[in-house]
Design an enzyme around this catalytic site. Structure first.
Site, mmCIF file in Angstrom:
data_model
loop_
_atom_site.group_PDB
_atom_site.id
_atom_site.type_symbol
_atom_site.label_atom_id
_atom_site.label_comp_id
_atom_site.label_asym_id
_atom_site.label_seq_id
_atom_site.Cartn_x
_atom_site.Cartn_y
_atom_site.Cartn_z
ATOM 1 N N ILE A 246 0.908 -1.226 0.150
ATOM 2 C CA ILE A 246 0.106 -0.177 -0.188
ATOM 3 C C ILE A 246 0.973 1.326 -0.190
ATOM 4 C CG2 ILE A 246 -2.046 -1.083 1.180
ATOM 5 C CD1 ILE A 246 -1.187 0.006 3.686
ATOM 6 N N PRO A 247 1.327 1.704 -1.092
ATOM 7 C CA PRO A 247 2.353 2.700 -1.169
ATOM 8 C C PRO A 247 1.450 4.026 -0.877
ATOM 9 C CG PRO A 247 1.848 1.644 -3.371
ATOM 10 C CD PRO A 247 1.313 0.830 -2.578
ATOM 11 N N HIS A 248 2.121 4.956 -0.036
ATOM 12 C CA HIS A 248 1.570 6.225 0.280
ATOM 13 C C HIS A 248 2.559 7.313 0.660
ATOM 14 C CE1 HIS A 248 2.144 3.894 3.744
ATOM 15 N NE2 HIS A 248 1.998 4.686 4.461
ATOM 16 N N GLY A 249 2.392 8.236 0.763
ATOM 17 C CA GLY A 249 3.419 9.243 0.986
ATOM 18 C C GLY A 249 3.865 9.278 2.458
#
Length: 147
Positions: A64-67
């Protein structure tokens, strides 16, 4: 007044994509959020930065890529992107990712979304259903079944 965007719209979902590597996968997943107006383009760099700090691989073929924390001001609207990678992409340490879920959360909204995603993905049959999905609608339905 402008209506808030759907968090997970059909256009945010891409099925059966393949990637050479993790960076390409994250850029693509973030790119959907950029193209659809949820985040500023620089948010994608923050997703890659976050990945450097700690892998967003969650187990069960999911990332779950996120900033990063400081990327919040780059988020215009809370949104998700979902990308399925049936062949898998190597996230390092032998972790193969087949489902990428890009997250952009405004304020604290991402926490609620993360918990919802965690519930969906804790069921292995849901992961299989997402990978087997032939349409964006099927994926939206899987996520909407969780309240």
């Amino acid at each position: 007044m402008e209506m808030a965007k759907e968090v997970l719209a059909k256009e945010n979902i891409q099925l059966n994509v393949s990637f050479k590597n993790k960076e390409e996968a994250i850029r693509y997943t973030g790119g959907i959020l950029v193209d659809r107006g949820y985040v500023e383009p620089s948010y994608v760099d923050k997703m890659l930065e976050r990945e450097e700090l700690t892998s967003t691989y969650m187990g069960n073929f999911v990332a779950i890529p996120h900033g990063t924390e400081d990327a919040k001001e780059k988020v215009k609207e809370t949104g998700l992107s979902v990308v399925t990678v049936p062949e898998g992409v190597d996230f390092g340490d032998g972790n193969i990712v087949k489902i990428l879920i890009g997250i952009a959360g405004k304020g604290d909204e991402h926490l609620e979304i993360l918990s919802k995603i965690a519930i969906v993905l804790s069921e292995e049959e849901n992961i299989q259903s997402i990978l087997d999905a032939n349409s964006e609608e099927e994926i939206i339905r899987i996520f909407n079944e969780v309240n």
